[in-house]
Motif scaffolding. Structure first.
Motif, PDB file in Angstrom:
ATOM      1  N   MET A  10       0.827  -1.196   0.000  1.00  0.00           N
ATOM      2  CA  MET A  10       0.000   0.000   0.000  1.00  0.00           C
ATOM      3  C   MET A  10       0.864   1.250   0.000  1.00  0.00           C
ATOM      4  O   MET A  10       0.649   2.182  -0.747  1.00  0.00           O
ATOM      5  CB  MET A  10      -0.875   0.036   1.268  1.00  0.00           C
ATOM      6  CG  MET A  10      -2.102  -0.820   1.211  1.00  0.00           C
ATOM      7  SD  MET A  10      -3.221  -0.242  -0.042  1.00  0.00           S
ATOM      8  CE  MET A  10      -3.714   1.308   0.722  1.00  0.00           C
ATOM      9  N   GLN A  11       1.863   1.243   0.848  1.00  0.00           N
ATOM     10  CA  GLN A  11       2.730   2.407   0.938  1.00  0.00           C
ATOM     11  C   GLN A  11       3.393   2.689  -0.394  1.00  0.00           C
ATOM     12  O   GLN A  11       3.444   3.808  -0.847  1.00  0.00           O
ATOM     13  CB  GLN A  11       3.823   2.153   1.960  1.00  0.00           C
ATOM     14  CG  GLN A  11       3.426   2.594   3.340  1.00  0.00           C
ATOM     15  CD  GLN A  11       4.546   2.349   4.329  1.00  0.00           C
ATOM     16  OE1 GLN A  11       5.668   2.061   3.938  1.00  0.00           O
ATOM     17  NE2 GLN A  11       4.239   2.450   5.594  1.00  0.00           N
ATOM     18  N   LYS A  13       2.441   2.103  -3.352  1.00  0.00           N
ATOM     19  CA  LYS A  13       1.535   2.625  -4.367  1.00  0.00           C
ATOM     20  C   LYS A  13       1.366   4.133  -4.207  1.00  0.00           C
ATOM     21  O   LYS A  13       1.519   4.885  -5.146  1.00  0.00           O
ATOM     22  CB  LYS A  13       0.169   1.928  -4.254  1.00  0.00           C
ATOM     23  CG  LYS A  13      -0.329   1.431  -5.590  1.00  0.00           C
ATOM     24  CD  LYS A  13      -1.546   0.544  -5.451  1.00  0.00           C
ATOM     25  CE  LYS A  13      -2.795   1.364  -5.282  1.00  0.00           C
ATOM     26  NZ  LYS A  13      -3.970   0.511  -4.996  1.00  0.00           N
ATOM     27  N   GLU A  14       1.115   4.541  -2.966  1.00  0.00           N
ATOM     28  CA  GLU A  14       0.993   5.972  -2.691  1.00  0.00           C
ATOM     29  C   GLU A  14       2.278   6.698  -3.071  1.00  0.00           C
ATOM     30  O   GLU A  14       2.259   7.747  -3.682  1.00  0.00           O
ATOM     31  CB  GLU A  14       0.804   6.193  -1.185  1.00  0.00           C
ATOM     32  CG  GLU A  14      -0.612   6.324  -0.726  1.00  0.00           C
ATOM     33  CD  GLU A  14      -0.651   6.500   0.786  1.00  0.00           C
ATOM     34  OE1 GLU A  14       0.423   6.542   1.414  1.00  0.00           O
ATOM     35  OE2 GLU A  14      -1.769   6.575   1.321  1.00  0.00           O
ATOM     36  N   GLN A  15       3.403   6.099  -2.679  1.00  0.00           N
ATOM     37  CA  GLN A  15       4.660   6.798  -2.853  1.00  0.00           C
ATOM     38  C   GLN A  15       5.074   6.894  -4.309  1.00  0.00           C
ATOM     39  O   GLN A  15       5.715   7.846  -4.715  1.00  0.00           O
ATOM     40  CB  GLN A  15       5.751   6.126  -2.013  1.00  0.00           C
ATOM     41  CG  GLN A  15       5.567   6.475  -0.551  1.00  0.00           C
ATOM     42  CD  GLN A  15       6.616   5.882   0.340  1.00  0.00           C
ATOM     43  OE1 GLN A  15       7.461   5.131  -0.123  1.00  0.00           O
ATOM     44  NE2 GLN A  15       6.561   6.202   1.606  1.00  0.00           N
ATOM     45  N   GLU A  17       3.047   7.245  -6.854  1.00  0.00           N
ATOM     46  CA  GLU A  17       2.267   8.369  -7.358  1.00  0.00           C
ATOM     47  C   GLU A  17       2.902   9.679  -6.886  1.00  0.00           C
ATOM     48  O   GLU A  17       3.068  10.605  -7.669  1.00  0.00           O
ATOM     49  CB  GLU A  17       0.822   8.236  -6.825  1.00  0.00           C
ATOM     50  CG  GLU A  17      -0.078   9.417  -7.091  1.00  0.00           C
ATOM     51  CD  GLU A  17      -0.622   9.444  -8.510  1.00  0.00           C
ATOM     52  OE1 GLU A  17      -0.551   8.388  -9.172  1.00  0.00           O
ATOM     53  OE2 GLU A  17      -1.087  10.522  -8.943  1.00  0.00           O
ATOM     54  N   LEU A  18       3.315   9.699  -5.636  1.00  0.00           N
ATOM     55  CA  LEU A  18       3.914  10.907  -5.088  1.00  0.00           C
ATOM     56  C   LEU A  18       5.182  11.276  -5.853  1.00  0.00           C
ATOM     57  O   LEU A  18       5.399  12.432  -6.202  1.00  0.00           O
ATOM     58  CB  LEU A  18       4.230  10.707  -3.605  1.00  0.00           C
ATOM     59  CG  LEU A  18       4.986  11.856  -2.938  1.00  0.00           C
ATOM     60  CD1 LEU A  18       4.129  13.112  -2.914  1.00  0.00           C
ATOM     61  CD2 LEU A  18       5.406  11.489  -1.521  1.00  0.00           C
ATOM     62  N   LEU A  44      -3.163  13.458  -2.170  1.00  0.00           N
ATOM     63  CA  LEU A  44      -2.827  12.025  -2.083  1.00  0.00           C
ATOM     64  C   LEU A  44      -3.174  11.455  -0.712  1.00  0.00           C
ATOM     65  O   LEU A  44      -2.849  10.306  -0.413  1.00  0.00           O
ATOM     66  CB  LEU A  44      -1.332  11.819  -2.355  1.00  0.00           C
ATOM     67  CG  LEU A  44      -0.869  12.152  -3.774  1.00  0.00           C
ATOM     68  CD1 LEU A  44       0.645  12.094  -3.859  1.00  0.00           C
ATOM     69  CD2 LEU A  44      -1.486  11.190  -4.776  1.00  0.00           C
ATOM     70  N   ASP A  45      -3.805  12.263   0.121  1.00  0.00           N
ATOM     71  CA  ASP A  45      -4.162  11.847   1.469  1.00  0.00           C
ATOM     72  C   ASP A  45      -2.954  11.333   2.252  1.00  0.00           C
ATOM     73  O   ASP A  45      -2.991  10.269   2.867  1.00  0.00           O
ATOM     74  CB  ASP A  45      -5.275  10.784   1.422  1.00  0.00           C
ATOM     75  CG  ASP A  45      -5.877  10.569   2.806  1.00  0.00           C
ATOM     76  OD1 ASP A  45      -5.780  11.502   3.630  1.00  0.00           O
ATOM     77  OD2 ASP A  45      -6.417   9.483   3.060  1.00  0.00           O
ATOM     78  N   MET A  46      -1.871  12.072   2.156  1.00  0.00           N
ATOM     79  CA  MET A  46      -0.667  11.719   2.919  1.00  0.00           C
ATOM     80  C   MET A  46      -0.398  12.855   3.892  1.00  0.00           C
ATOM     81  O   MET A  46      -0.967  13.940   3.776  1.00  0.00           O
ATOM     82  CB  MET A  46       0.544  11.590   1.990  1.00  0.00           C
ATOM     83  CG  MET A  46       0.409  10.492   0.968  1.00  0.00           C
ATOM     84  SD  MET A  46       1.825  10.480  -0.131  1.00  0.00           S
ATOM     85  CE  MET A  46       2.993   9.565   0.857  1.00  0.00           C
ATOM     86  N   ASP A  50       5.348  13.120   5.430  1.00  0.00           N
ATOM     87  CA  ASP A  50       5.723  12.071   4.483  1.00  0.00           C
ATOM     88  C   ASP A  50       6.140  12.657   3.133  1.00  0.00           C
ATOM     89  O   ASP A  50       7.097  12.198   2.514  1.00  0.00           O
ATOM     90  CB  ASP A  50       4.569  11.085   4.283  1.00  0.00           C
ATOM     91  CG  ASP A  50       4.530  10.030   5.391  1.00  0.00           C
ATOM     92  OD1 ASP A  50       5.577   9.859   6.059  1.00  0.00           O
ATOM     93  OD2 ASP A  50       3.480   9.399   5.585  1.00  0.00           O
TER      94      ASP A  50
END
Ligand code: SF4
Ligand code: SF4
Ligand code: FES
Ligand code: FES
Lengths: 148, 225
Positions: A10-11, A13-15, A17-18, A44-46, A50
């Motif tokens: 999960m992490q 995937k977010e990262q 994109e980031l 990105l809801d982070m 982060d």
């Protein structure tokens, strides 16, 4: 148990994109302002920390406005063994600033970076997206003169 | 769930697949020291104190995040393991501010406790130390990152238990640091009535205001070796 794989994925995937979005912002504005990082964190809801963490981890992102030309000298071991220290000192003398700084006229920013992938032709540096190899102190002033 | 047969320290054991080496060891009363790992959090794998030897593996593996596999033969206290573990603690202590005598948490510090168990003695390494100003702007928490060993427990605890995201890790290599927002001193409203991260910090890096003295009451931890 098994939460190991799930959460790390999960992490990532977010990262991922980031990273793409940070790269776009860096190209567009030349640096990552707090405003941009806050916007990215929200979309990105982070957390801001982060986003800031990723932005400060990679040496090709900057969180401060940069000069027109960015000099990056490789500080990794192969270049070090080929005397990158002398190259670093030569550049320092030529433009009168230390790594991490920008010249007052905004012409150059100067950074040390990790391996840029041309170790067989060490010592190496980059100016903007151009790579310069097999450096000697003599070559430096000529290379720098070519940049306005 | 599939049962896995494995050997730890010459004992033949059986455990459910998906468990980590550390979990199986614990279940069988085999004590592996761990610094960043906590049962309540998902594995972090940052400190390398929990390393064990797995036969036929080229390197030592972190037991807190390595799942067991059929037929694994594991040594948790071999000479090699102990040597590496000790060196890891020494390195942590060497870049840590080091002045335990001045620290209010000295006798309840997990780092010091592990150093005591492993008898690491005085650090052999003279390395650069990290010094940061104490952050006491928040009425709810005091951070002294000079004592931080970057185990990341606070990051995970705030995330996974408190369901907030106050901390992140910024910069790289020696400069790595647990940061709040744009590397600002911690001062957040969400920290009101919460000591989650404080209770997870293995060192004296996180504490409440005015705890001074309270925690020096533990048994003195003397690091011999
Ligand atoms: S006190 Fe609670 S909310 Fe604040 S950083 Fe720690 S865990 Fe997060
Ligand atoms: S502040 Fe404490 S819990 Fe957080 S990384 Fe540092 S030592 Fe670990
Ligand atoms: S070490 Fe300098 S380019 Fe690889
Ligand atoms: S406890 Fe396993 S790496 Fe820290």
């Amino acid at each position: 148990m098994n939460k190991i794989n799930g959460e790390i994925y999960m992490q990532n995937k977010e990262q991922k994109e980031l990273l793409v979005r940070l790269g776009e912002a860096q190209n567009k504005f030349g640096y990552l302002s707090e405003k941009v990082m806050i916007e990215l964190a929200e979309s990105l809801d982070m957390s801001i920390s982060d986003v800031y963490g990723v932005a400060t981890f990679y040496s090709f992102f900057s969180i401060r406005p940069q000069g027109r030309n960015i000099i990056r000298i490789c500080k990794s071991v192969p270049c070090f063994l080929k005397n990158s220290q002398v190259i670093i000192e030569t550049v320092e003398k030529e433009i009168g600033i230390k790594p991490g700084e920008t010249t007052p006229n905004g012409k150059f920013s100067f950074h040390l970076t990790n391996c840029i992938g041309v170790c067989d032709k060490a010592p190496a540096m980059m100016i903007n997206s151009e790579v310069y190899i097999d450096l000697t102190p003599n070559k430096i002033s000529q290379i720098l003169k070519a940049h306005k | 769930m599939e049962q896995i047969a494995l050997t730890i320290n010459d004992r033949q054991l059986s455990a459910s697949s998906g468990m980590t080496i550390l979990e199986v060891a614990k279940e069988n009363s085999i004590d592996i020291p761990a610094l960043c790992y906590r049962q309540e959090l998902s594995p972090i794998g940052a400190c390398r104190i929990c390393v064990v030897e797995v036969e036929r593996s080229e390197t030592l593996v972190g037991s807190c995040h390595t799942p067991i596999a059929q037929g694994m033969v594991i040594h948790t206290h071999s000479k090699k393991v102990l040597q590496v573990r000790k060196t890891m603690v020494e390195l942590l202590l060497a870049s840590h501010c080091g002045n335990c005598f001045m620290c209010d948490k000295a006798n309840i510090c997990e780092l010091r406790s592990i150093a005591t168990d492993l008898e690491v003695g005085l650090p052999r390494f003279q390395v650069k130390k990290r010094y940061y100003p104490v952050e006491d702007a928040s009425p709810f928490i005091v951070r002294d990152l000079t004592k931080c060993i970057l185990c990341r427990r606070c990051v995970s605890a705030c995330n996974e238990i408190k369901k907030e995201k106050v901390f992140g890790i910024a910069y790289r290599g020696f400069d790595s640091k647990v940061v709040v927002d744009f590397d600002q001193p911690i001062d957040k409203d969400v920290c009101r009535d919460c000591d989650v991260c404080i209770s997870f910090c293995p060192t004296g890096a996180l504490s409440k205001h005015g705890e001074i003295g309270e925690e020096k009451k533990g048994e003195p931890l003397i690091i011999s070796g």
